[in-house]
Design an enzyme around this catalytic site. Structure first.
Site, PDB file in Angstrom:
ATOM      1  N   LYS A 287      -1.597   7.375  -0.960  1.00 46.65           N
ATOM      2  CA  LYS A 287      -2.564   8.057  -1.731  1.00 46.65           C
ATOM      3  C   LYS A 287      -2.135   7.683  -3.739  1.00 46.65           C
ATOM      4  CE  LYS A 287      -3.382  10.931   0.122  1.00 46.65           C
ATOM      5  NZ  LYS A 287      -4.474  10.368   1.543  1.00 46.65           N
TER       6      LYS A 287
ATOM      7  N   HIS B 213       0.478  -0.861  -0.312  1.00 48.25           N
ATOM      8  CA  HIS B 213       0.207  -0.657  -0.062  1.00 48.25           C
ATOM      9  C   HIS B 213       0.949   1.358   0.026  1.00 48.25           C
ATOM     10  CE1 HIS B 213      -3.730   2.683   1.982  1.00 48.25           C
ATOM     11  NE2 HIS B 213      -3.356   2.968   0.804  1.00 48.25           N
TER      12      HIS B 213
ATOM     13  N   HIS C  41       2.851   1.269   6.654  1.00 51.14           N
ATOM     14  CA  HIS C  41       3.093   1.548   4.940  1.00 51.14           C
ATOM     15  C   HIS C  41       4.529   0.624   4.224  1.00 51.14           C
ATOM     16  CE1 HIS C  41      -0.473   3.559   3.555  1.00 51.14           C
ATOM     17  NE2 HIS C  41      -0.817   4.671   4.592  1.00 51.14           N
TER      18      HIS C  41
ATOM     19  N   GLY D  37      -4.809   3.939  -2.285  1.00 47.78           N
ATOM     20  CA  GLY D  37      -5.051   2.168  -1.686  1.00 47.78           C
ATOM     21  C   GLY D  37      -6.020   1.659  -0.819  1.00 47.78           C
TER      22      GLY D  37
END
Length: 472
Positions: free
Chosen positions: A156, A153, A210, A159
């Site tokens: 922006k 992921h 992330h 995702g």
């Protein structure tokens, strides 16, 4: 005499009155219809407006097209999201809380003009040469076995929406269990208590907030082995990595707006070669707890802002360039290696989608994994990033700061389009072959059926003739 004269006078008066009344009712419609049907308007008089032909429509301005009466368009279904409509933005988003970080999803949507169901394929000219192996993506995903889909992921890139599709919108024998008020869903294999999906909405940020390609490839196998039953360790496991990419300028502006609202992602680990970067290797761009209210110029002026070329960095193998140690090699060599590594990893992934092509993303995912979504993806064209007005100078500056992402996105978009067209072509060929086979079987069936009917007719005539002979 006077009475007789009045009687004779009354009859023409009544007749004239009747004619006048009838003329008032009949004359207007008759006059207009007669003029339209047979008469031409005289010089200096304006006739009724005629419907414009194709040539006149081409010359007329679009405003006049809209004013003229036209046939109403066919009814169009409103766009749907997974099991309803995906919320443009999460109501529970709190700026500054990275765990609650939600992307600003699209606010006003329009159907994707390049959706597969439109029937006509858009004209596309490939720029890169890919092999048949690169274009063919059909994964034998065994959800009942030990296979795992790993979602990388990137911030922006849409995702969050795609992650929700994975846990709420796939038609499965045993769907994911998502309870209200809980951030994660339980995605177990049919009849087992083992997960088949490694993502934010299923396992959480198990490898860090992330996590990038470098972190996931070193972390996911170990995490899955810990969660798995010991008796299954002897069986092989396949990890299918997937991700989403987005236009670099739109993604950069979206991240700036999100950071401006208070997001930081400062709890990300950035693990590489077994350690996190030091403060000297990865300084922060702001002195306080967050960067709320940052202007676009300030956001761009920070040279070590992780928003710069984020997609390349998160898809590349950072161990090839000494992780976050910028003194490991010169900048030019580092950039070349990072870009090539990101391209190779993206090409070898089981699947990747593009935010700008939602319907094609759905189409390729379904064909790659042989899984079907319940509701169609919705293509949104208006986002917070699209509402940001920047001049050409600012746009060029963003492209310069993200020059690696720009090259990666052009490469990814070309590969994505070629895979889509290749897959559609294969489907058309299979459909044609299927229709030919059906027609062949129908011809064979008719060929076998007619002789039997002929034989049955002869048998009937023979029996009738024999019965007649017996009677005689």
């Amino acid at each position: 005499m006077d009475e007789r004269f009045n009687k004779w006078l009354l009859t023409p008066v009544l007749t004239l009155l009747f004619v006048v009344i009838m003329y008032q009712y009949v004359s207007p419609s008759c006059t207009s219809s007669c003029t339209n049907f047979g008469e031409q308007p005289r010089a200096g008089e304006a006739g009724p407006p005629a419907a414009p032909g194709p040539a006149r429509r081409a010359q007329a301005p679009p405003e006049e097209w809209e004013r003229r009466p036209q046939l109403p368009p066919p009814p169009r279904r409103p766009p749907e999201g997974p099991r309803g409509a995906a919320a443009p933005e999460d109501e529970d988003e709190e700026p500054g809380d990275p765990e609650e970080e939600e992307e600003e999803e699209e606010e006003e949507g329009e159907p994707d003009s390049e959706a597969p169901e439109n029937g006509s394929l858009p004209r596309f000219v490939p720029r890169f040469n890919f092999t048949l192996k690169d274009l063919t993506r059909f994964v034998d995903f065994n959800i009942k076995g030990r296979d795992v889909i790993v979602f990388l992921h990137i911030q922006k890139t849409g995702g969050t929406t795609f992650g929700r599709h994975l846990v709420k919108n796939i038609r499965l024998e045993q769907p994911c269990s998502c309870k209200a008020g809980q951030k994660k869903c339980t995605c177990h294999r049919p009849g087992k208590k083992e997960t088949w999906l490694f993502s934010r909405f299923s396992t959480g940020w198990s490898c860090g907030l992330h996590a990038d390609w470098t972190e996931l490839t070193n972390c996911v196998p170990a995490i899955m082995e810990k969660k798995d039953c010991p008796r299954n360790h002897s069986h092989t496991r396949n990890f299918y990595y997937i991700t989403m990419l987005r236009d670099p300028v739109s993604r950069y502006l979206s991240e700036w707006k999100h950071v401006q609202r208070g997001a930081t992602w400062k709890t990300s680990l950035h693990m590489c070669d077994g350690r996190s970067p030091t403060p000297d290797e990865l300084p922060t761009c702001y002195p306080g707890d967050d960067w709320s209210g940052v202007s676009l110029r300030e956001f761009m002026d920070c040279s070590y802002n992780l928003a710069n070329n984020r997609q390349v960095r998160m898809l590349a193998d950072l161990s090839l360039v000494g992780c976050y140690n910028l003194t490991f090699m010169n900048e030019s060599e580092r950039n070349t290696i990072l870009l090539q590594s990101a391209k190779n990893n993206l090409k070898n992934m089981a699947f990747f989608g593009l935010t700008e092509f939602q319907r094609k993303t759905q189409f390729l995912f379904e064909r790659t994994f042989n899984l079907k979504f319940i509701s169609p993806f919705t293509q949104f064209n208006i986002t917070r990033a699209s509402n940001v007005e920047i001049n050409e100078g600012a746009r060029q500056r963003i492209e310069e700061l993200n020059f690696l992402d720009v090259q990666l996105y052009e490469y990814a978009k070309d590969l994505f389009q070629q895979r889509y067209h290749h897959t559609k072509q294969l489907e058309h060929q299979r459909d044609r072959q299927k229709r030919r086979e059906e027609r062949r079987l129908q011809r064979e069936h008719r060929g076998h059926r007619w002789p039997k009917q002929d034989g049955a007719t002869e048998e009937t005539v023979t029996e009738d003739y024999n019965s007649q002979v017996v009677r005689w």
